[in-house]
Design a protein around this motif. Sequence first.
Motif, short mmCIF file in Angstrom:
data_model
loop_
_atom_site.label_atom_id
_atom_site.label_comp_id
_atom_site.label_asym_id
_atom_site.label_seq_id
_atom_site.Cartn_x
_atom_site.Cartn_y
_atom_site.Cartn_z
N ARG A 93 0.82 -1.21 0.00
CA ARG A 93 0.00 0.00 0.00
C ARG A 93 0.86 1.27 0.00
N HIS A 94 2.16 1.10 0.19
CA HIS A 94 3.07 2.26 0.20
C HIS A 94 4.30 1.95 -0.66
N PRO A 95 4.12 1.59 -1.92
CA PRO A 95 5.26 1.22 -2.75
C PRO A 95 6.22 2.39 -2.97
N ARG A 96 7.51 2.05 -2.98
CA ARG A 96 8.60 2.99 -3.26
C ARG A 96 8.76 4.08 -2.19
N GLN A 97 7.96 4.03 -1.16
CA GLN A 97 8.09 5.01 -0.09
C GLN A 97 9.08 4.49 0.96
N VAL A 98 9.86 5.40 1.50
CA VAL A 98 10.74 5.03 2.61
C VAL A 98 9.92 5.08 3.89
N GLU A 127 9.62 3.28 13.11
CA GLU A 127 8.54 3.62 14.03
C GLU A 127 7.19 3.60 13.33
N GLN A 128 7.16 4.06 12.08
CA GLN A 128 5.93 4.08 11.29
C GLN A 128 5.44 2.66 11.04
N HIS A 172 13.95 -3.29 0.69
CA HIS A 172 15.32 -2.83 0.87
C HIS A 172 15.47 -2.03 2.16
N THR A 173 16.61 -2.17 2.76
CA THR A 173 16.94 -1.41 3.96
C THR A 173 17.41 0.00 3.58
N VAL A 174 16.84 0.98 4.25
CA VAL A 174 17.29 2.36 4.09
C VAL A 174 17.98 2.73 5.40
N ARG A 175 19.29 2.75 5.38
CA ARG A 175 20.08 2.89 6.61
C ARG A 175 19.70 4.14 7.40
N ILE A 189 16.96 4.85 8.69
CA ILE A 189 15.55 5.27 8.60
C ILE A 189 14.61 4.08 8.75
N GLY A 190 14.65 3.16 7.79
CA GLY A 190 13.72 2.03 7.83
C GLY A 190 13.84 1.18 6.61
#
Length: 225
Positions: free
Chosen positions: A165-170, A174-175, A213-216, A218-219
């Motif tokens: 439901r949130h593609p390509r979003q970082v 916490e979110q 994918h991991t976004v260092r 952030i999430g």
Amino acid sequence: MSGERLLLVDDDPRVLTAVGRRLQYEGFAVSLAATGVEALELATSKVPDLVILDVMLPEMDGLEIARRLRQAGAVPILMLTARDAIADRVAGLRSGADDYLVKPFAFEELLARIEALLRRTRPPTIEILTFADVELNTRTREVMRGGQFIELTARGFALLEYFLRHPRQVLAREQIFRAIWGSDFMGASNVIDVNISYLRDRLESNGDPRLIHTVRGIGYALRES
């Protein structure tokens, strides 16, 4: 509203005019009948999604109409009457009515009861979420990748649905935690990492490329390499 067809049956022209107009304003397609015979003819020629039926009618009362409509099919019936005795309500329900509203009534209550009855009969919404070669069916709870079914735990399914439901979003850790676990507190728990690792294992079990994918710092993000 989605344009459901309503049949409003009442021998009072003021009710037909006033209620009919307001229902049309709410987005319904409304047919009007002032007698029992007319009501049966309209209901037979084009089956409505719901019938609003007065009890006291000329030629044939609402109880008999309700019995005949119920024999013919499962159309929801909301019965209107000036009688508020328990025996009258029981008679209406036993004749085939699904709900009962006593006159005089507030239009807002009529509308709420109509919506409640229609919700019971509307077919369940089938929503298919897709990204790349992943497909998730929210109704059947089936997940496929590249045409192959993937078995997921309830938590894994919820996590994948959230990403889809949130593609390509970082998405911040916490979110994600708040959306899936329903809490603002995450602390030092590695519960997200463990569940992301599990989901990756399931999605990549056939050697498919990574999508989560991991976004260092952030999430995580759902995206193609």
